[in-house]
Scaffold this motif. Structure first.
Motif, mmCIF file in Angstrom:
data_model
loop_
_atom_site.group_PDB
_atom_site.id
_atom_site.type_symbol
_atom_site.label_atom_id
_atom_site.label_comp_id
_atom_site.label_asym_id
_atom_site.label_seq_id
_atom_site.Cartn_x
_atom_site.Cartn_y
_atom_site.Cartn_z
ATOM 1 N N GLU A 15 0.836 -1.207 0.000
ATOM 2 C CA GLU A 15 0.000 0.000 0.000
ATOM 3 C C GLU A 15 0.868 1.254 0.000
ATOM 4 O O GLU A 15 0.532 2.257 -0.629
ATOM 5 N N TYR A 16 1.979 1.208 0.710
ATOM 6 C CA TYR A 16 2.861 2.377 0.769
ATOM 7 C C TYR A 16 3.424 2.719 -0.605
ATOM 8 O O TYR A 16 3.382 3.879 -1.032
ATOM 9 N N ILE A 17 3.950 1.728 -1.324
ATOM 10 C CA ILE A 17 4.554 2.041 -2.627
ATOM 11 C C ILE A 17 3.503 2.466 -3.645
ATOM 12 O O ILE A 17 3.833 3.078 -4.665
ATOM 13 N N ALA A 18 2.238 2.167 -3.373
ATOM 14 C CA ALA A 18 1.159 2.537 -4.297
ATOM 15 C C ALA A 18 0.645 3.956 -4.061
ATOM 16 O O ALA A 18 -0.194 4.437 -4.828
ATOM 17 N N LEU A 19 1.129 4.639 -3.047
ATOM 18 C CA LEU A 19 0.674 6.005 -2.794
ATOM 19 C C LEU A 19 1.112 6.916 -3.937
ATOM 20 O O LEU A 19 2.275 6.908 -4.329
ATOM 21 N N PRO A 20 0.216 7.736 -4.506
ATOM 22 C CA PRO A 20 0.632 8.697 -5.536
ATOM 23 C C PRO A 20 1.523 9.774 -4.925
ATOM 24 O O PRO A 20 1.379 10.131 -3.748
ATOM 25 N N ARG A 21 2.440 10.301 -5.738
ATOM 26 C CA ARG A 21 3.476 11.189 -5.231
ATOM 27 C C ARG A 21 3.545 12.475 -6.055
ATOM 28 O O ARG A 21 3.733 12.424 -7.270
ATOM 29 N N VAL A 22 3.426 13.618 -5.407
ATOM 30 C CA VAL A 22 3.599 14.907 -6.080
ATOM 31 C C VAL A 22 5.091 15.238 -6.087
ATOM 32 O O VAL A 22 5.718 15.341 -5.035
ATOM 33 N N GLU A 23 5.652 15.391 -7.291
ATOM 34 C CA GLU A 23 7.102 15.553 -7.412
ATOM 35 C C GLU A 23 7.538 16.959 -7.804
ATOM 36 O O GLU A 23 8.683 17.341 -7.546
ATOM 37 N N ALA A 24 6.684 17.739 -8.443
ATOM 38 C CA ALA A 24 7.098 19.063 -8.906
ATOM 39 C C ALA A 24 5.871 19.938 -9.095
ATOM 40 O O ALA A 24 4.732 19.446 -9.164
#
Length: 708
Positions: A15-24
């Motif tokens: 579940e952790y690696i599936a979290l969407p990530r804002v990068e810029a």
């Protein structure tokens, strides 16, 4: 007993690696919309796909997805007219693209279209102009090529013959996780208003291509050397840095509002080292003028005022073993005249800066006391003012010129990066985001102690739910890398909340050498890594283990890079910890200094005597604590030789007659300084937690399934 927080994504690695990530983040010219680069896990969970999302910059509305492609998009920036630029390897309709190209998504609507077709692709957007359609891109060309067509032909020839060899005539030969060469980085100017989009232009281009095909020889070797014309429907890039060598490897650039002048920080090589200089380039003629160049000094991070008359930059004298040097903020006229230092008494190191809306100040970010606030630095020499006063670190700060407000990303160790708006009075308003913050397990609190020399040493302590005097939590001392760094911003690679979810309290301290506490605090550990940084770590660990909600009998230490160095040093100097995890760690400093990707720096900041005195390998016989050694073969910053030698010497001194020992070595053949592939990140955490469970909690070691 289960607690409500057991349902957080940090309790399950998948579940952790599936979290969407804002990068810029990029802000539109009218200040109304912010575009976010968002990474989402691929369906097969072996990588991330990136897309661009628009969110209103006033805090209202909902996120809106702008791009969709299998290859993904990155490097978003805006033109003066509000068109959105990005880099993508998506196919442009004329064949498969192996490398990323520059794409334009019109503000008025319609499909995105490519603006380049370079054989080696576009590395990134170097600079855009506020009042012009001129843009400067970074792209790599082979040194023997005298044109874009020749570059394409030579690349095809190398590919046909399957040649990967690289001939170097200068140092360095690799950086971080990739080989340098055979191509060299260039800066190319592009006029987007030359982007032809008419039926006549397409017909002309087709006729050119047909004529070129008719002239080509049928043999494969001749075809590979044939110079196909660059598409006539695309604006032809102009090379602003011909024959650059490695000077533009880490170029930092800014364009004047009219796009006529590029100001760029380039590398001037000196034997195996070099210095950063600031050069002014006419983007129409390519004429160059060096503005700032000084022996033993780096000039970096140029920024240009909104009216195009002034230049801000960073000046740094190169450090020596005698001590660290300050990061100096300077401003000058655009031609380099009237240069003067500002914020001279400000004891912080700016990590970014842009001109304020009215050009009367710089808006900067800097590490400060375990946070990363935003500052306003007046150009008139008056005192810098801190604008934000929360427990967050800010990045990607953009100025809304219509209102003077700021838009940025912010994060902490319990909240991932998310977009916010900062009013002139410092009030912060979160914006909507397609990647809402997940629920964090446990709590975070600030801790500090006084070191033996009277210095204040502080850090963050993350506590799991339920930690109390009746149920004290085992402690994990997590040492940051750098070493010029601070535990103040979220990292997707280092995720202490995963350990908190496992029931560990995690201590994130900033010992000597950490940034955000002034030059003197850094100097306490300079040229003596095993001294004050080590004693600071033990001092704050002592203070935290005195808490009744911490179990001082069950402690472990871990770190990566410099943190791995320190983990090795800790292992050779105390047996107070039950287990130590050392990732991408420096082991033998004399060996490391000559094999890392930038050897000059490391040999310049140490005396030979200190390098030997503070090398962890000298104390291998004194190690009593089980070590988990982790290293990636593609790590060129701390080469694999460090991990191999550490493992060899552990076996030499601590293996029994059958070759067994309590230590373990987790090796990644295709990872670099960090473990970035999501499937490998899962294996990394599974192995680390199994190792800690065995030695800290006394549980049986459970070998991760995918390790066979």
């Amino acid at each position: 007993m289960a607690t409500p927080s057991d349902s957080t994504p940090f309790h399950a690695l998948t579940e952790y690696i599936a979290l969407p990530r804002v990068e810029a983040l990029a802000l539109s010219p009218d200040g109304r919309s912010a575009v976010l680069t968002v990474a989402a896990l691929k369906k097969d969970a072996t990588g991330y796909e990136r897309s661009l999302w628009a969110v209103p910059a006033d805090g209202s509305g909902a996120p809106r997805r702008l791009t969709r492609s299998a290859k993904g998009e990155s490097g978003a920036a805006f033109t003066a007219d509000g068109d959105l630029l990005f880099v993508s390897a998506r196919a442009d309709g004329d064949g498969d693209e192996e490398s990323g190209q520059l794409w334009v998504l019109p503000a008025a609507g319609g499909e995105a279209r490519p603006a380049t077709r370079l054989a080696g692709g576009v590395d990134g957007i170097a600079a855009t102009a506020e009042a012009s359609e001129r843009v400067v891109i970074a792209a790599s060309l082979l040194p023997a090529s005298d044109s874009l067509e020749a570059d394409a032909a030579l690349r095809a020839r190398r590919k046909e013959k399957k040649v990967s060899a690289i001939l170097h005539d200068a140092y360095p030969v690799r950086y971080w996780d990739h080989d340098l060469g055979p191509s060299q980085p260039h800066l190319l100017a592009l006029d987007l208003d030359d982007l032809a989009d008419t039926i006549a232009a397409v017909v002309a281009e087709t006729a050119e291509e047909d004529a070129a095909d008719a002239d080509a020889a049928p043999a494969s070797e001749a075809a590979a050397s044939h110079h196909e014309p660059y598409p006539a429907t695309l604006p032809r890039p102009r090379d602003l840095t011909p024959q650059p060598g490695r000077s533009a490897d880490h170029a930092e650039a800014a364009l004047t509002p009219d796009g006529a002048t590029l100001v760029v920080s380039l590398e001037r090589h000196e034997q195996r080292s070099g210095r950063r200089v600031i050069v002014r380039i006419d983007t129409a003629t390519g004429e160059q003028q060096t503005l700032f160049d000084e022996g033993g000094v780096d000039y970096e991070m140029p920024a240009i005022s909104h009216d195009g008359t002034r230049l801000a930059y960073l000046r740094t004298e190169k450090s020596t073993p005698q001590g660290p040097t300050d990061y100096e903020l300077w401003v000058a006229d655009l031609d380099g005249a009237a240069a003067r230092r500002i914020a001279e008494g400000w004891d912080r190191w700016p990590s970014s800066f842009v001109f304020d809306a009215d050009d009367s100040a710089l808006i900067a970010t800097a590490d400060s006391d375990g946070r990363g606030p935003v500052f306003r630095i007046p150009l008139d020499g008056s005192t810098p003012a801190q604008l934000t006063h929360d427990d967050f670190a800010y990045s990607h700060v953009a100025v809304d010129r219509t209102s003077g407000a700021l838009v940025a990303l912010r994060s902490s160790w319990v909240v991932p990066p998310h977009p916010v708006r900062i009013a002139r009075d410092g009030a912060v308003t979160p914006l909507v985001t397609p990647a809402p913050a997940p629920t964090a397990p446990g709590t975070i609190t600030e801790v500090e102690t006084t070191a033996e020399d009277g210095a204040r040493v502080r850090g963050w302590l993350l506590l799991p739910d339920g930690a109390s005097a009746d149920a004290p939590a085992p402690l994990l001392l997590w040492i940051h890398g750098g070493p010029l760094n601070s535990w103040n911003a979220w990292s997707w690679r280092w995720a202490p909340l995963l350990a908190v979810a496992q029931g560990y309290a995690v201590l994130l301290p900033d010992p000597a050498l950490s940034t955000g506490y002034g030059l003197d605090f850094i100097a306490r550990g300079w040229n003596s890594w095993g001294d004050k940084p080590y004693t600071d770590l033990l001092s704050i660990t002592d203070a935290v283990t005195e808490r009744d909600d911490i179990d001082q009998t069950r402690t472990a230490a871990m770190g990566g890079s410099f943190g791995g160095y320190m983990a090795n040093w800790v292992a050779g100097h105390t047996d107070r910890f039950r287990a130590i995890v050392t990732h991408a760690s420096l082991w033998a400093l004399d060996q490391f200094a000559g094999t890392t990707d930038g050897s000059d720096y490391w040999q310049r900041i140490f005396t030979p005597e200190a390098m030997l005195e503070h090398s962890p390998h000298r104390f291998v016989r004194d190690i009593r604590t089980p070590l988990l050694v982790v290293h990636g073969d593609k790590d060129y910053r701390v080469p694999i030789g460090e991990g191999l030698r550490l493992w060899s010497e552990l076996a030499e001194h601590h293996a029994d007659e059958d070759g067994r020992m309590p230590h373990r070595f987790l090796y990644f053949p295709d990872e670099n300084h960090w473990v970035l592939k999501p499937q490998h990140a899962v294996v990394w955490y599974e192995t680390v937690f199994a190792f800690l469970a065995e030695h800290v909690r006394g549980e049986e070691f459970v070998r991760p399934e995918l390790l066979g």
